[in-house]
Write a protein that holds these residues in place. Structure first.
Motif: not given
Ligand code: GTP
Ligand code: MG
Lengths: 129, 554, 315
Positions: C51-55, C58, C80, C93, C142, C144, C189-190, C193, C225-227
């Protein structure tokens, strides 16, 4: 019909991205595909991104006073990488006096603050050709 | 009975006027404020049905402080005229400060260049072309010593606009005071140190939101103990507005940031009345005159309520919203730059009528560059004329009781309350930032604004109306590229002339402390005293906290 | 410039331009594609969807780092959505991957869906092929995905990773419908949290109900935790393990064969259609029959037969 593909980049440490994002969004709404690099780009990053993405133009927003350095560097690097013909345009806080020398170096359009978006759009289409 | 009569009369007047519009239409179908609030043709007591003087306004210096935080306001003392400035090297900026002080400015305000704001040294790859351009270059204590050379820190108050690296800059300032022989209890001023808005406004972030709030609380704790006259945070709406928000968003997001900080400090175990009196605020004064005044008044009232009701503050000073104002940089135009003097004048007037504690007026040439000495002087004179010649400072909150201004103040407060509720629902400002909420709200607002400028609905004189055929150029300040070279040389020199083993030990201690979660101020002070570079200090923290990356929300 | 040849010689510029031609549907692109085809087939194609924003981006960024550390060249196609209103797109992306922009072993190409619901246009397949032929060992794609439409990713990828995140609540249930079927690896991911363990458990329960007899592969559920780059090494190991599994069981070859066959069929259909339109009277007949169908004067079967008859006469 061929789609316009444009790179929009924010160089350096300055985070004022309002202008870059408004332009990106506006170009998207005008049917462009906009590759957005995000903040904090070096000239090298901007140029290799333009290269890999095969864009029709490169747009750079500078509000940090580093325009002379950034535009010159990007134009030079693009030439060196064989994509010197891709037009470069930009905007931000660029004093009037600094515009002619940059255009001479090969920048194709520099928009001052307050330039109407439609005018920007028309000019970008024109320099892409 | 009387109210009903008035209601009837006013309805009758409205419909009569409406009827006349066919012959003589108004300029527009609908009138709106710059931020989209509906503006009526006429305001009467019927627009303030629940108006209760004591409850809504009260007296200056008394809850809910709508009319002002002090009982005498500008009759006691004018606002502080504080021109934000900094450019090139510390030497050049030091000269400018001395000039401003000699010309009647009453406080200093440091503008740092982008590398300093981002916590990197001037020799960083990304700093190319930016050194000294939008502010003064500060890489270590050495630059800070030069910056305040000959300026006794017990005689001036200083405001420093820097956020994530704030603890290090504060440490440098305090160390300069130490070296001047000024004890910390005599040092007064403000450091912006408002980390959350960086994620959605100015984007000079370094580490992630949670960690940044933790560091802020460290400085609050440290100042409460050691630098009692210092304001460790200036919760800032200015950059939010400049990033394209509406006035309502500026107000709401600023207060929501404040709420997050208060919560974090309380969580640390601090008593709300021990730190809240030291909180200060910073707003933008944009072009819509009454809307801005309403914003300032609503801000005071709403913050007082939040502190009292939400956080149970007892000390009235904890409920004070004291603020600095800067006229809107984004309202300046590159076209016909002298017009900016007039814009700035009106904006300054709104800030003063809104009861600001200090004010920065922009210079007319700032749409294109940092101001020249001449332009800065005009800007300062604008404030001095306002204070000394117009008489607006002779009575407190002169617009209170205006049906229009009171109705707008209510509307502004209501809009902010709704936003804050939404942010609370998301789990507070840190969570809202994670979710990209303020980012997308601001993006939307700035797109809408841009479009209304495009259509001419929003008029900007000299830009989309009354355009000049030919413009006469004004002289602009140029920062020499030499500054960059010299600054890099100075970094090299600093590294050669310090005890590098000691510096390394200090940086180790910073990392260890960051890991342990203890207060970082002491270790940072130690490192600063050993001439650790700003970039070294910040990188040591990043090593533990991680670096934040902008999610580029559209 | 002979883009195909230059791309094979390692020119990023030529490769980028060839992909652009393909994306624009330029016939010159197809000529190039034929030339590079024999050189493709080496790369390991990995799909990342969620899903969107899943990371996802990253994750891709960190996966690139890990593969680079293992000496692999990495190509990325990041997709995208196009705006249904303007047809434009903001391709963001790349923002997450810019640290690799100047690494010559990495090639990132952003693409808009241009109306393809599944997120994958033919150009995506073609671009992946170009990157493959150019010698990128790993090609990451990648897209969505929110539940139904991303199934096409499995046509392209050898290994498909589905990304989910804590706090999805009911969305996890919704995912069951389409996306659960396609994952070879599941990523939560994440994981920093709250609730990540819940998602892991839910996924495991749902996956237990799946039948793995056809592939003999039980999809692992991995936390990342990708970040903070956590869990990435394990993830990359899992990718490689899955790839080994596909190779050793012969599934990979079958998949590749199936894909080629699929393309062949698609192309035949398209070309036949093209022929109809260009053959004398073909387009007219086609239009007539379409009208007749609308008026319910004929049925699709008879209409198709009539058209074929017509073509036999005229071709
Ligand atoms: N807390 C946390 N935030 C994360 C993690 N991985 C990514 N993020 C954050 O989540 C947000 C979205 O990350 P993206 O990598 O752009 O996600 P995406 O799935 O590619 O998003 P779209 O391409 O827009 O669908 C960013 O602010 C990242 O920094 C993680 O493991 N933990
Ligand atoms: Mg992404």
């Amino acid at each position: 019909m061929k789609k316009y593909r444009v790179l929009i980049a924010k160089p350096g440490l300055d985070g004022h991205d309002r202008g870059a994002k408004v332009i990106a969004k506006f170009l998207q709404e005008s049917g462009f595909e906009v590759v957005y690099t995000g903040l904090h780009q070096t000239p090298e990053q901007i140029v290799t991104s333009a290269l890999q993405e095969a864009v029709d133009a490169v747009g750079i927003s500078v509000l940090s006073g580093s325009h002379n350095y950034v535009f010159t560097e990007v134009v030079e690097l693009m030439k060196a990488k064989g994509i010197g013909e891709i037009p470069v345009f930009g905007g931000g806080t660029i004093p009037e006096d600094d515009i002619p020398p940059l255009m001479e170096k090969g920048v194709k359009a520099l928009f001052r603050p307050g330039t109407p978006l439609d005018e920007i759009l028309a000019k970008i289409k024109e320099i892409i050709g | 009975m009387k109210r009903d009569q008035l209601k009837q009369k006013s309805a009758a007047w409205e419909s009569e006027t409406e009827a006349g519009l066919k012959k003589r239409p108004e300029r527009k179908e609908e009138f709106q404020s710059l931020s989209g609030l509906d503006i009526k043709r006429l305001y009467t007591p019927t627009d303030l049905p629940d108006f209760d003087y004591e409850k809504n306004l009260g007296f200056p210096g008394e809850y809910p402080f709508t009319r002002g935080v002090q009982s005498t306001m500008y009759r006691g003392r004018f606002w502080t005229m504080r021109q934000f400035s900094g450019f090139g090297s510390a030497e050049e900026t030091n000269q400018r400060y001395k000039y401003l002080l000699a010309n009647g400015q009453t406080g200093l305000s440091v503008a740092f260049h982008f590398p300093t704001l981002k916590g990197v040294n001037s020799d960083h790859q990304l700093a190319r072309g930016e050194v000294g351009k939008c502010g003064v270059a500060i890489d270590s204590l050495r630059d800070m010593e030069i910056l305040f050379d000959g300026i006794p820190l017990d005689k001036v108050t200083t405001s420093m606009t820097v956020n994530h690296p704030a603890p290090a800059l504060l440490a440098m300032y305090l160390t300069v005071a130490e070296k001047q022989g000024v004890s910390w209890d005599k040092v007064g001023g403000t450091i912006q140190n408002d980390p959350l808005k960086e994620f959605f406004a100015q984007k000079s972030y370094i580490w992630p939101p949670r960690e940044s709030v933790k560091l802020l609380v460290d400085t609050m704790e440290f100042c409460a103990k050691n630098v009692p006259q210092w304001h460790p945070v200036s919760i800032s709406g200015y950059h939010i507005r400049e990033a394209g928000s509406t006035a309502q968003q500026e107000l709401a997001f600023t207060l929501a940031d404040g709420i997050a900080y208060v919560e974090a400090a309380i969580e640390r175990g601090m008593d709300v009345d021990s730190f809240a009196p030291h909180l200060s605020f910073f707003f933008d004064a944009h072009m819509d005159f009454f809307e801005e005044i309403a914003k300032f008044r609503a801000a005071r009232r709403l913050w007082a309520k939040i502190m009292k009701e939400r956080f149970g503050a007892k000390n009235p000073k904890s409920m004070w919203l004291r603020f600095h104002t800067q006229t809107a940089g984004c309202s300046l135009t590159a076209q016909q730059p002298l017009n900016n003097i007039v814009r700035t004048g009106y904006e300054a007037l709104s800030a003063v009528l809104g009861g600001t504690q200090s004010l920065h007026t922009n210079s007319f040439d700032e749409a294109e560059a940092l101001p020249t000495e001449e332009a800065v002087t005009v800007a300062l004179r604008t404030q001095q004329i306002l204070a000394n010649e117009t008489g607006v400072a002779n009575t407190i909150d002169p617009l209170a009781g205006s049906y229009h201004v009171e109705a707008l103040t209510d509307a502004m407060e209501q809009a902010a309350v709704e936003y804050i509720q939404k942010i609370d629902d998301l789990g507070g400002m840190v969570a809202a930032v994670d979710a990209g909420y303020p980012q997308s709200e601001i993006m939307r607002a700035s797109m809408e604004y841009q479009k209304s400028v495009e259509t001419g609905e929003e008029v900007i004189v000299g830009v989309n109306k009354y355009i000049a055929e030919k413009e006469s150029p004004i002289p602009l300040l140029k920062v020499d590229d030499e500054v960059e070279r010299r600054q890099i040389e100075r970094i090299e020199d600093t590294k050669l002339n310090r005890d590098n083993a000691k510096v390394d030990a200090c940086l180790d201690r910073i990392r260890d402390t960051a890991r342990s979660g203890d207060n970082l101020m002491e270790p940072i002070l130690e490192a600063v005293r050993e001439y650790a570079l700003l970039g070294e200090i910040c990188q040591s923290i990043v090593a533990v906290y991680g670096a934040y990356e902008d999610p580029a929300v559209f | 410039m002979d883009y195909a040849q230059e791309a094979l010689n390692g020119s990023v510029l030529a490769g980028a331009r060839l992909i652009r031609l393909l994306e624009e549907g330029d016939p010159a692109g197809i000529e190039g594609l034929k030339k590079i085809y024999p050189h493709a087939g080496q790369a390991f194609m990995i799909g990342i969807t969620g899903p969107p924003g899943a990371g996802k981006s990253t994750l891709v960024d960190r996966i690139i780092t890990e593969f680079r550390g293992r000496g692999k060249k990495v190509g990325v196609i990041a997709i995208d959505p196009s705006s249904p209103f303007s047809g434009g797109a903001i391709l963001g992306d790349r923002v997450r991957m810019q640290r690799h922009a100047t690494d010559e072993g990495v090639f990132v190409r952003s693409m808009a869906t241009r109306g393809h619901l599944g997120g994958l246009s033919r150009a995506t397949f073609q671009a992946a092929l170009v990157l493959d032929a150019m010698g990128y060992d790993i090609v990451l794609v990648e897209t969505v995905g929110v539940g139904q439409d991303e199934v096409e990713i499995v046509d392209l990828a050898h290994t498909t990773a589905v990304v989910s995140l804590p706090g999805m609540g009911d969305d996890i249930q919704a995912m069951k419908a389409g996306i659960l079927e396609i994952g070879d690896i599941f990523i939560v991911n994440k994981a920093d949290r709250v609730g990540s363990d819940d998602v892991v458990r839910q996924l495991q329960v749902m996956l237990e109900m799946r039948d793995y007899s056809a592939t003999n592969w039980t999809p692992p559920v991995l936390k990342t935790i990708a970040s903070k780059s956590e869990g990435i090494i394990e993830l990359v190991d899992a990718f490689l393990e899955h790839r080994d599994h596909l190779v050793s069981t012969g599934i990979l070859d079958t998949r590749v064969e199936e894909r080629e066959l699929h393309f062949f069929k698609e192309l035949v259909k398209e070309m036949a259609y093209e022929k109809i339109n260009t053959a004398a009277g073909g387009a007219k007949k086609y239009a007539m029959l379409t009208e007749a169908l609308k008026k319910r004067e004929t049925d699709p079967y008879s209409a198709a037969e009539t058209l074929m008859e017509h073509l036999k006469v005229d071709m």
